[in-house]
Design an enzyme around this catalytic site. Structure first.
Site, short mmCIF file in Angstrom:
data_model
loop_
_atom_site.label_atom_id
_atom_site.label_comp_id
_atom_site.label_asym_id
_atom_site.label_seq_id
_atom_site.Cartn_x
_atom_site.Cartn_y
_atom_site.Cartn_z
N THR B 228 0.82 -1.20 0.00
CA THR B 228 0.00 0.00 0.00
C THR B 228 0.87 1.26 0.00
O THR B 228 1.98 1.24 0.53
CB THR B 228 -0.85 -0.05 1.29
OG1 THR B 228 -1.63 -1.24 1.22
CG2 THR B 228 -1.73 1.15 1.47
N ARG B 256 -13.24 -8.87 -1.13
CA ARG B 256 -12.61 -8.52 0.15
C ARG B 256 -12.22 -7.04 0.21
O ARG B 256 -11.61 -6.51 -0.72
CB ARG B 256 -11.38 -9.39 0.37
CG ARG B 256 -10.61 -9.10 1.66
CD ARG B 256 -9.34 -8.31 1.37
NE ARG B 256 -8.53 -8.12 2.58
CZ ARG B 256 -7.45 -7.34 2.63
NH1 ARG B 256 -7.05 -6.68 1.55
NH2 ARG B 256 -6.77 -7.20 3.74
N GLY B 282 -4.61 -5.76 6.69
CA GLY B 282 -5.80 -4.92 6.81
C GLY B 282 -6.82 -5.35 7.84
O GLY B 282 -7.41 -4.51 8.53
#
Lengths: 364, 364
Positions: B228, B256, B282
């Protein structure tokens, strides 16, 4: 041989009963259930006795279902799921059957659940074929490595895991459909003047007679946002859980996700602090992190459920212009039901069976 | 006539310059930018000098892009968007171009952004055709009445609002595709033993020579979760903003949604406290409400960014077993970059141009 078998069975039954009673004896006598069925402009003047009775009866039925599970030693998660299932199955609320329609004429539902003991959580966003979205959220929590599944993938996962499905027609409540058609007709004009700050109410029954649960006329505004159902529970093992389920916003589009399936916004549970379920204008609940912020107030400022919820709803949410309500319960059974709207469908049932169901401001 | 026109233009230019300088003079000299490009098992021993240089150069380029905007008086939101755009456009990170593949062989991206001045926020989940998902998130924040849009609807909304699109092929980076194919082959066996507690790393380049940015070999584990990108900024108007963008988890399915598009979990900004962008596993970041919890620590416990981030990452996230990192910045320009993984791609640039880019533990 037959006698022996019967005696053996009697012994087993006796043992099982003793074990079960002993197990219950070892559990706390303190348990608690609190529910909501949405917050909005719920006003006595817009109600008839018949309609009010329908809501009160259904809320009482939901409380009794959850209470029974807790009394028998079931988990808070079990109680939350069963209680919400009952409200999802009723067309009175905007969740499961009775969910509002999207801009595309479909029903897309969201739900989330959280276990206060483990901080495990599950959520589904935009499911279309799951009879009880809260049960899908529970499966995501307990069986998947994920917290949040969305869209067709969430439907597919829940179906693969054996969660009960329903055809899109099951959700197509005629009242909600007529609401939506009315909304569609006037869409352009109304979106033009009310696109950034939509206001709404809760799908409130209008005055009328000869009411049948499947034929209630709802009086809704252009941007109906409310009608979510939720439950928080404390079980005899001392554990908290919270769950929320919704059909979302009438005429929603672009795959809009509100606060209900968002852990920390619409739902939160932590044995150390509290269990929270929210209902209201979802965007404000996300931006204010309402559910978790109540928990954070309790954890970091050492204040109780009531003061924490009041701070978040009547101060912080008000300051930003958000409307809605919350139910909050701590691990000692202290609870509060706060909202800054005209009313909120809500109720509680204590361990001793004492219960109350309320619709309006005050204790009514 | 021509002379007059030129003089008029010169006057206008002079006026504009004077006004602009005056405007800048009235602004604070204090501004700040912090970025991350994912946290994971980033180890010096797995790096070559060439690969390391690629990452350091790209992180420096991103810092300079955001710094320039801030220096010229642009908003924190502008800086966050532009900085993240630059990382989204690089195949080095798991965001925008270079996003990992889903189980269906598609790229589905998530992003969110929050404005610390207004507490307004926007997010997209599962977009497939938006070149820069963070820009779509910004449009949702600024132009829609919503906070979170998902799936095809989010693509449609962003497209309608004029956000730049890209064909699915644009995202199909050959390296990521080969990663995914490798993963697909071994899927069953590996999902069997690692379904509930997937571990991963960050798409770390393996050793090798003759490196070309478009041909880096990545060494990934079965459940790659990281990669990320994120940015937090303080502008000369004294406002904070935060943004996060990701391709999500390699081979993900069932729609998801991780923490990146979830306000309070992956992204949060509030001028009163701090701006936060997260990267990591996450599901744990959602359950721990990581981004908002750092803000809550600061607000309710009156501690600074560094202590707040350490409490949340090294204590609370660790206790639950989650891995990842955060960048946090307050309205005075104090910042911290905390992670409990082997490394995190990260960097900062101060108002005076002093900057540093780091990959590993310590200051390296």
């Amino acid at each position: 041989m037959k006698t022996i078998t019967i005696n053996m069975m009697a012994l087993l039954l006796f043992t099982a009963t003793t074990f079960s009673q002993e197990k219950l004896t070892n559990m706390s006598d303190n348990f608690m259930l609190v529910i909501h069925g949405g917050a909005g402009t719920i006003l006595k003047k817009n109600m008839t006795d018949e309609k009010e009775k329908l809501y009160r009866d259904k809320l009482n039925e939901a409380l009794q279902a959850g209470h029974k599970i807790l009394k028998e030693g079931g988990t808070a998660v079990d109680a939350v799921e069963a209680t919400i299932n009952l409200m999802e199955n009723s067309p009175l609320f905007n969740a499961g059957k009775g969910s509002v329609f999207t801009n595309a004429g479909t029903n897309e539902m969201d739900a989330s659940i959280m276990d206060g003991k483990t901080l495990n959580a599950g959520a589904v966003a935009g499911v279309k074929t799951i009879k009880n979205p809260i049960s899908a959220a529970r499966i995501v929590m307990e069986k998947s490595p994920h917290v949040m599944l969305s869209g067709d993938g969430a439907d597919q996962y829940a179906k693969e895991m054996g969660v009960e499905t329903a055809s899109p027609d099951y959700f197509k409540d005629s009242i909600r459909y007529r609401q939506w058609l009315k909304l569609k007709e006037t869409e352009k004009q109304q979106l033009d003047h009310d696109a950034t700050e939509p206001k709404g109410n809760d799908g409130i029954p209008e005055e009328g007679n000869n009411i049948d649960p499947s034929e209630i006329e709802f009086n809704i505004n252009i941007d109906e946002k409310y009608g979510t159902v939720g439950c928080v529970a404390l079980d005899r093992h001392g554990n908290l859980a919270a769950g929320t389920s919704t059909g979302g916003m009438t005429n929603k589009r672009w795959g809009r996700i509100g606060d209900s399936p968002v852990i920390a916004a619409g739902t939160y549970a932590n044995n150390k602090t509290c269990a929270v379920s929210c209902t209201g204008h979802g965007e404000y609940f996300i931006r204010n992190v309402v559910a978790y912020d109540i928990s954070a107030h309790m954890e970091y400022k050492s204040i109780g459920v009531d003061e924490a919820a009041k701070q978040v709803i009547h101060k912080k949410l008000n300051e930003l212009g958000g409307t809605g309500g919350v139910i909050v319960l701590d691990a000692q059974g202290n609870f509060t039901m706060q909202f800054n709207t005209a009313g909120m469908y809500r109720g509680y049932m204590k361990a001793n069976g004492e219960s109350e169901v309320m619709l309006y401001k005050g204790n009514d």
